[in-house]
Design a protein around this motif. Structure first.
Motif, short mmCIF file in Angstrom:
data_model
loop_
_atom_site.label_atom_id
_atom_site.label_comp_id
_atom_site.label_asym_id
_atom_site.label_seq_id
_atom_site.Cartn_x
_atom_site.Cartn_y
_atom_site.Cartn_z
N TRP A 91 0.83 -1.20 0.00
CA TRP A 91 0.00 0.00 0.00
C TRP A 91 0.87 1.26 0.00
N ALA A 94 2.30 1.75 -3.39
CA ALA A 94 1.30 2.24 -4.34
C ALA A 94 1.08 3.74 -4.17
N GLY A 97 4.87 5.58 -4.70
CA GLY A 97 5.29 5.34 -6.07
C GLY A 97 4.31 5.90 -7.08
N GLY A 98 3.01 5.77 -6.79
CA GLY A 98 2.01 6.31 -7.69
C GLY A 98 2.09 7.82 -7.81
N ALA A 307 5.76 1.36 -7.04
CA ALA A 307 4.31 1.14 -7.08
C ALA A 307 3.94 -0.25 -7.59
N ASN A 314 -0.25 -0.91 -13.69
CA ASN A 314 -1.24 -0.75 -12.63
C ASN A 314 -2.57 -0.25 -13.17
N THR A 325 -3.82 -2.88 -4.77
CA THR A 325 -2.78 -1.86 -4.84
C THR A 325 -2.73 -1.20 -6.20
N ALA A 329 -2.68 2.74 -6.66
CA ALA A 329 -1.58 3.37 -7.41
C ALA A 329 -2.12 4.24 -8.54
N CYS A 332 -3.38 7.48 -7.16
CA CYS A 332 -2.28 8.36 -6.79
C CYS A 332 -1.57 8.93 -8.01
#
Length: 353
Positions: A91, A94, A97-98, A307, A314, A325, A329, A332
């Motif tokens: 999480w 995600a 990284g996102g 992510a 993703n 996740t 991601a 985000c």
């Protein structure tokens, strides 16, 4: 295609690479012709518009879900066996990284998949940015940045040794994912109608989603006929970019799905651009644009690896199998891209208006 016969003739690893190339060629042709780009969609949305980029993204997102969930209902694949679902998800990865990936794709003016497609059409800016992306992805996978990535990813992980299956968690019936995909596709078609998007572009936008389904079904089918276990996966660009880079640098590297995917996307995009006479060499306009693109590519390389996937891995591939996740991601990435566009590009445009 008889995958068992193919395995018997050329072997397991070459077959996996060939399936990756097939998935990539379909993706490359469809993405080049539809001009699919998450970055363009987020910028439109951030500026209060629902134009063609949003429509194309929604159609790709929804048709991937429809194809994959329909394949699952028909027994052609099992989403629970997909690698992104079968392993522990992060999480924290995600979220962080996102956000970083979203920032990076606005700076680089394209997500990693879009950069690869543009590079095949003669865009040297995208080619250079794509190489930087691949290098930073590799550094984040097993290089100097990997300890930081591991530390951030371990902060908050999914329970039970698997990613969260959102369909199972929500209690929706087996056909719930397909129904959600159909509803989203209808919304996408309405947005497309309002923007008067041509039928051909809609078909190619759907083709990007279809390519994702081809990857899932083909790797699942291959896993049923080979002796050694293989990963059930589909289109994504962070890990495959790093692996493809190392494949060409390491003589002892082995063939796999990833190694066929990246050249396949490049080949498909190149063929499409040549047939439509859109191939054209382009470079950086000035030094500041080059710095911006390089910085954005570096953000995407690290952010995508943290992510667990890029805007495709993703945002389309992972969401099509309802990996928890992947959805976080994607959210985000949208947030990171919209905030970056507002702080940098929109304010700059207002200041020079």
């Amino acid at each position: 295609m008889d995958i068992l016969l193919l395995v018997e003739r050329i072997g397991e690893a070459p077959t996996a690479a060939l399936l990756g190339m097939l998935t990539g060629v379909i993706f490359g042709i469809a993405a080049q012709r539809s001009r699919f780009c998450l970055r363009a969609a987020t910028v439109e949305f951030a500026r209060g518009r629902m134009n063609d980029s949003v429509a194309v993204w929604l159609l790709t997102f929804s048709t991937a879900m429809v194809w994959v969930q329909a394949a699952s209902l028909m027994g052609w694949m099992r989403p629970e066996d997909a690698r992104i679902v079968a392993v522990t998800g992060s999480w924290s990865g995600a979220i962080i990284g996102g956000l970083l990936f979203g920032v990076g794709m606005v700076l680089a003016r394209g997500c990693s998949g879009r950069l690869l497609v543009l590079a095949a059409t003669g865009n040297l800016r995208s080619l250079m940015s794509g190489l930087v992306f691949a290098v930073f992805a590799q550094m984040s996978l097993s290089g100097w940045l990997s300890p930081i990535r591991d530390w951030l990813a371990a902060m908050w992980v999914t329970q039970g040794g698997r990613n969260m299956d959102l369909l199972a968690w929500s209690g929706l019936p087996e056909w719930g994912g397909l129904a959600l995909g159909v509803v989203t596709a209808l919304v996408a078609l309405e947005v497309s109608r309002r923007n008067r998007i041509g039928f051909g572009r809609l078909v190619f936008a759907s083709g990007v989603g279809f390519a994702v389904a081809v990857g899932w079904v083909s790797t699942f089918t291959l896993s049923q006929v080979v002796f050694d276990p293989i990963q059930i996966e589909s289109a994504t660009f962070t890990g495959p970019s790093a692996n493809t880079l190392m494949f060409f640098l390491d003589y002892n590297a082995v063939l796999e799905f990833d190694i066929g995917l990246i050249p396949g996307v490049f080949l498909g995009s190149f063929i499409a651009s040549m047939l439509t006479r859109e191939f054209k060499f382009q470079g950086f306009s000035d030094e500041s644009n080059m710095r911006r693109a390089m910085t954005g590519a570096a953000f995407m390389g690290f952010g995508g690896m943290l992510a667990g996937g890029c805007a495709i891995g993703n945002g389309v591939t992972g969401t099509s199998v309802f990996a928890g996740t992947a959805w976080l991601a994607l959210l985000c990435m949208w947030i990171g891209a919209m905030v970056t566009d507002f702080l940098l590009d929109q304010r700059h445009a207002t200041a020079h208006a």
